[in-house]
Scaffold this active site. Structure first.
Site, PDB file in Angstrom:
ATOM      1  N   ASP A  46      51.017 -50.452 -38.828  1.00  0.00           N
ATOM      2  CA  ASP A  46      51.592 -49.193 -38.344  1.00  0.00           C
ATOM      3  C   ASP A  46      52.895 -48.897 -39.081  1.00  0.00           C
ATOM      4  O   ASP A  46      53.898 -49.572 -38.882  1.00  0.00           O
ATOM      5  CB  ASP A  46      51.881 -49.309 -36.839  1.00  0.00           C
ATOM      6  CG  ASP A  46      52.409 -47.994 -36.266  1.00  0.00           C
ATOM      7  OD1 ASP A  46      51.572 -47.160 -35.868  1.00  0.00           O
ATOM      8  OD2 ASP A  46      53.643 -47.788 -36.255  1.00  0.00           O
ATOM      9  N   TYR A  51      59.951 -44.582 -41.857  1.00  0.00           N
ATOM     10  CA  TYR A  51      60.347 -45.982 -42.069  1.00  0.00           C
ATOM     11  C   TYR A  51      60.634 -46.293 -43.543  1.00  0.00           C
ATOM     12  O   TYR A  51      61.147 -47.359 -43.859  1.00  0.00           O
ATOM     13  CB  TYR A  51      59.269 -46.959 -41.563  1.00  0.00           C
ATOM     14  CG  TYR A  51      58.825 -46.762 -40.125  1.00  0.00           C
ATOM     15  CD1 TYR A  51      59.579 -46.003 -39.237  1.00  0.00           C
ATOM     16  CD2 TYR A  51      57.647 -47.341 -39.661  1.00  0.00           C
ATOM     17  CE1 TYR A  51      59.149 -45.812 -37.919  1.00  0.00           C
ATOM     18  CE2 TYR A  51      57.232 -47.168 -38.351  1.00  0.00           C
ATOM     19  CZ  TYR A  51      57.978 -46.385 -37.493  1.00  0.00           C
ATOM     20  OH  TYR A  51      57.548 -46.215 -36.196  1.00  0.00           O
ATOM     21  N   LYS A  76      52.717 -41.762 -40.087  1.00  0.00           N
ATOM     22  CA  LYS A  76      53.123 -40.679 -39.178  1.00  0.00           C
ATOM     23  C   LYS A  76      53.890 -39.592 -39.926  1.00  0.00           C
ATOM     24  O   LYS A  76      54.643 -39.891 -40.860  1.00  0.00           O
ATOM     25  CB  LYS A  76      54.032 -41.231 -38.060  1.00  0.00           C
ATOM     26  CG  LYS A  76      53.500 -42.492 -37.396  1.00  0.00           C
ATOM     27  CD  LYS A  76      54.326 -42.956 -36.219  1.00  0.00           C
ATOM     28  CE  LYS A  76      53.956 -44.369 -35.798  1.00  0.00           C
ATOM     29  NZ  LYS A  76      54.608 -45.417 -36.596  1.00  0.00           N
ATOM     30  N   HIS A 109      54.720 -37.759 -35.365  1.00  0.00           N
ATOM     31  CA  HIS A 109      55.623 -38.808 -34.874  1.00  0.00           C
ATOM     32  C   HIS A 109      56.302 -38.408 -33.559  1.00  0.00           C
ATOM     33  O   HIS A 109      56.393 -39.221 -32.629  1.00  0.00           O
ATOM     34  CB  HIS A 109      56.674 -39.118 -35.956  1.00  0.00           C
ATOM     35  CG  HIS A 109      57.234 -40.498 -35.898  1.00  0.00           C
ATOM     36  ND1 HIS A 109      57.596 -41.209 -37.016  1.00  0.00           N
ATOM     37  CD2 HIS A 109      57.511 -41.316 -34.859  1.00  0.00           C
ATOM     38  CE1 HIS A 109      58.065 -42.406 -36.653  1.00  0.00           C
ATOM     39  NE2 HIS A 109      58.022 -42.481 -35.349  1.00  0.00           N
TER      40      HIS A 109
HETATM   41  N1  LIG Z   1      56.148 -43.817 -32.562  1.00  0.00           N
HETATM   42  C1  LIG Z   1      57.415 -44.106 -32.360  1.00  0.00           C
HETATM   43  O1  LIG Z   1      58.238 -43.243 -32.043  1.00  0.00           O
HETATM   44  C2  LIG Z   1      57.842 -45.512 -32.525  1.00  0.00           C
HETATM   45  C3  LIG Z   1      59.133 -45.908 -32.108  1.00  0.00           C
HETATM   46  C4  LIG Z   1      59.484 -47.251 -32.259  1.00  0.00           C
HETATM   47  C5  LIG Z   1      58.577 -48.153 -32.785  1.00  0.00           C
HETATM   48  N2  LIG Z   1      57.331 -47.751 -33.195  1.00  0.00           N
HETATM   49  C6  LIG Z   1      56.344 -48.692 -33.774  1.00  0.00           C
HETATM   50  O2  LIG Z   1      56.158 -49.787 -32.877  1.00  0.00           O
HETATM   51  C7  LIG Z   1      56.444 -51.000 -33.556  1.00  0.00           C
HETATM   52  C8  LIG Z   1      57.004 -52.032 -32.602  1.00  0.00           C
HETATM   53  O3  LIG Z   1      58.126 -51.541 -31.906  1.00  0.00           O
HETATM   54  P1  LIG Z   1      59.616 -52.053 -32.159  1.00  0.00           P
HETATM   55  O4  LIG Z   1      59.707 -52.594 -33.517  1.00  0.00           O
HETATM   56  O5  LIG Z   1      60.515 -50.945 -31.827  1.00  0.00           O
HETATM   57  O6  LIG Z   1      59.855 -53.148 -31.048  1.00  0.00           O
HETATM   58  P2  LIG Z   1      59.134 -54.492 -30.520  1.00  0.00           P
HETATM   59  O7  LIG Z   1      57.913 -54.769 -31.293  1.00  0.00           O
HETATM   60  O8  LIG Z   1      59.051 -54.383 -29.031  1.00  0.00           O
HETATM   61  O9  LIG Z   1      60.243 -55.584 -30.787  1.00  0.00           O
HETATM   62  C9  LIG Z   1      60.618 -56.000 -32.062  1.00  0.00           C
HETATM   63  C10 LIG Z   1      61.726 -57.010 -31.899  1.00  0.00           C
HETATM   64  O10 LIG Z   1      61.220 -58.164 -31.218  1.00  0.00           O
HETATM   65  C11 LIG Z   1      61.436 -59.317 -32.010  1.00  0.00           C
HETATM   66  N3  LIG Z   1      60.251 -60.180 -31.874  1.00  0.00           N
HETATM   67  C12 LIG Z   1      59.002 -59.926 -32.338  1.00  0.00           C
HETATM   68  N4  LIG Z   1      58.166 -60.927 -32.042  1.00  0.00           N
HETATM   69  C13 LIG Z   1      58.893 -61.844 -31.364  1.00  0.00           C
HETATM   70  C14 LIG Z   1      58.584 -63.101 -30.808  1.00  0.00           C
HETATM   71  N5  LIG Z   1      57.360 -63.611 -30.886  1.00  0.00           N
HETATM   72  N6  LIG Z   1      59.565 -63.783 -30.179  1.00  0.00           N
HETATM   73  C15 LIG Z   1      60.817 -63.281 -30.099  1.00  0.00           C
HETATM   74  N7  LIG Z   1      61.175 -62.083 -30.607  1.00  0.00           N
HETATM   75  C16 LIG Z   1      60.223 -61.368 -31.251  1.00  0.00           C
HETATM   76  C17 LIG Z   1      61.635 -58.836 -33.422  1.00  0.00           C
HETATM   77  O11 LIG Z   1      62.511 -59.707 -34.116  1.00  0.00           O
HETATM   78  P3  LIG Z   1      62.322 -60.138 -35.676  1.00  0.00           P
HETATM   79  O12 LIG Z   1      61.785 -58.976 -36.427  1.00  0.00           O
HETATM   80  O13 LIG Z   1      63.708 -60.499 -36.066  1.00  0.00           O
HETATM   81  O14 LIG Z   1      61.389 -61.300 -35.660  1.00  0.00           O
HETATM   82  C18 LIG Z   1      62.291 -57.480 -33.215  1.00  0.00           C
HETATM   83  O15 LIG Z   1      63.678 -57.620 -33.028  1.00  0.00           O
HETATM   84  C19 LIG Z   1      57.417 -50.556 -34.648  1.00  0.00           C
HETATM   85  O16 LIG Z   1      57.551 -51.506 -35.683  1.00  0.00           O
HETATM   86  C20 LIG Z   1      56.776 -49.272 -35.090  1.00  0.00           C
HETATM   87  O17 LIG Z   1      55.657 -49.534 -35.928  1.00  0.00           O
HETATM   88  C21 LIG Z   1      56.966 -46.446 -33.054  1.00  0.00           C
END
Ligand SMILES: NC(=O)c1ccc[n+]([C@@H]2O[C@H](COP(=O)([O-])OP(=O)(O)OC[C@H]3O[C@@H](n4cnc5c(N)ncnc54)[C@H](OP(=O)(O)O)[C@@H]3O)[C@@H](O)[C@H]2O)c1
Length: 265
Positions: A46, A51, A76, A109
């Site tokens: 994704d 990004y 997106k 998005h």
């Molecule tokens: N459509 C939208 O508006 C929108 C908005 C936000 C995000 N997204 C998408 O959703 C994806 C995921 O959301 P997100 O990146 O915001 O947040 P998330 O996946 O909830 O959290 C990511 C965070 O959690 C940590 N993490 C991941 N796996 C872990 C584990 N096993 N143990 C401990 N910590 C862990 C990561 O650290 P490290 O990286 O340091 O390991 C990072 O700091 C994004 O990458 C993006 O593709 C979409």
């Protein structure tokens, strides 16, 4: 190699239920990270124009040497590209950054309702799908009234709505709306950016099942039926987040995680 279960999108394509999100992965690191993910077995990536790492995603996917239809790439439309013509141009830019003949899923998005252009933008996505350069089309961060408008004004319902969803925000009403309209719920921020991993009930369940807190939360998503795209730039966590298909939470334990979000929809 673990085969990730998939969900069926209403237009017929299948989408893996677990993937890697690459928000905040620096462009220079994306190619290697996505390459590692694919070698572990991830088949859904994704990204987004926002990004600024689509190129690395495309390179890794191409280099992996998989059949093109064995990997599912989402990108997106950026917020500055609403409107019919702008959306068509923005897609072409994303596709050339990715270096792919087609994109599996293209999302708006954000709806940006104050612009009142998301219906025109949606018409552009419908054309892209008709042209065959996008296999499925969907949206992100849309509310039911906005989804209703897309369907009522164009006759085409998004296949997916990607929204913020995690144990502190369980989106019960929105998920029910999606289920009623055959829209797949995709969870962004699925770990609440790490905060969900510090919740007492999640830690207790990790001990009960002999799993990590992240694995408990991801398993909860899968059992709700969500598509889930945890982000990690840490190689060991790529594997940890993928190892969630060898256990199942009891129904009561799914409910215990959901209860964390009971006060907020
Ligand atoms: N459509 C939208 O508006 C929108 C908005 C936000 C995000 N997204 C998408 O959703 C994806 C995921 O959301 P997100 O990146 O915001 O947040 P998330 O996946 O909830 O959290 C990511 C965070 O959690 C940590 N993490 C991941 N796996 C872990 C584990 N096993 N143990 C401990 N910590 C862990 C990561 O650290 P490290 O990286 O340091 O390991 C990072 O700091 C994004 O990458 C993006 O593709 C979409």
């Amino acid at each position: 190699l673990t085969v990730v279960p998939s969900v069926r999108l209403h237009a017929g394509a299948r989408m893996p239920q677990l993937g890697l999100g690459v928000y905040l992965v620096p462009a220079a690191r994306t190619r290697a990270l996505v390459g590692s993910a694919v070698s572990i077995g991830y088949r859904l990536i994704d990204t987004a124009a926002m990004y600024r790492n689509e190129r690395g995603v495309g390179q890794a996917v191409t280099e992996a040497g998989l059949r093109r239809d064995d990997v599912f790439v989402t990108t997106k439309l950026n917020n500055d590209a609403h409107g019919y013509d702008a959306a068509l141009r923005a897609f072409e830019h994303s596709r050339s950054e990715l270096g792919l003949d087609y994109v599996d899923l293209y999302l708006i998005h954000w709806p940006l309702p104050h612009l009142n252009r998301y219906v025109d933008t949606w018409r552009a996505l419908i054309k892209l799908r008709a042209d065959g350069v996008v296999r499925s089309i969907g949206v992100s961060n849309f509310e039911p009234a906005q989804l209703d408008r897309l369907r009522d004004e164009t006759g085409v319902t998004p296949a997916v709505n990607q929204v913020e969803l995690h144990p502190h925000r369980i989106r019960q009403r929105l998920r029910a709306y999606h289920a009623a309209h055959d829209i797949v719920t995709e969870a962004w921020g699925p770990l609440d950016r790490g905060a969900a991993l510090r919740a007492g009930p999640v830690i207790a369940l990790a001990e009960k099942y002999g799993k990590t807190p992240a694995q408990i939360v991801l398993r909860w998503h899968l059992q709700l039926g969500n598509v889930v795209i945890p982000k990690t730039a840490t190689p060991a966590r790529l594997r940890e987040n993928f190892e969630v298909f060898d256990f199942e939470l009891d129904a009561d334990d799914v409910d215990a995680v959901s209860a964390l979000g009971a006060t907020r929809d």
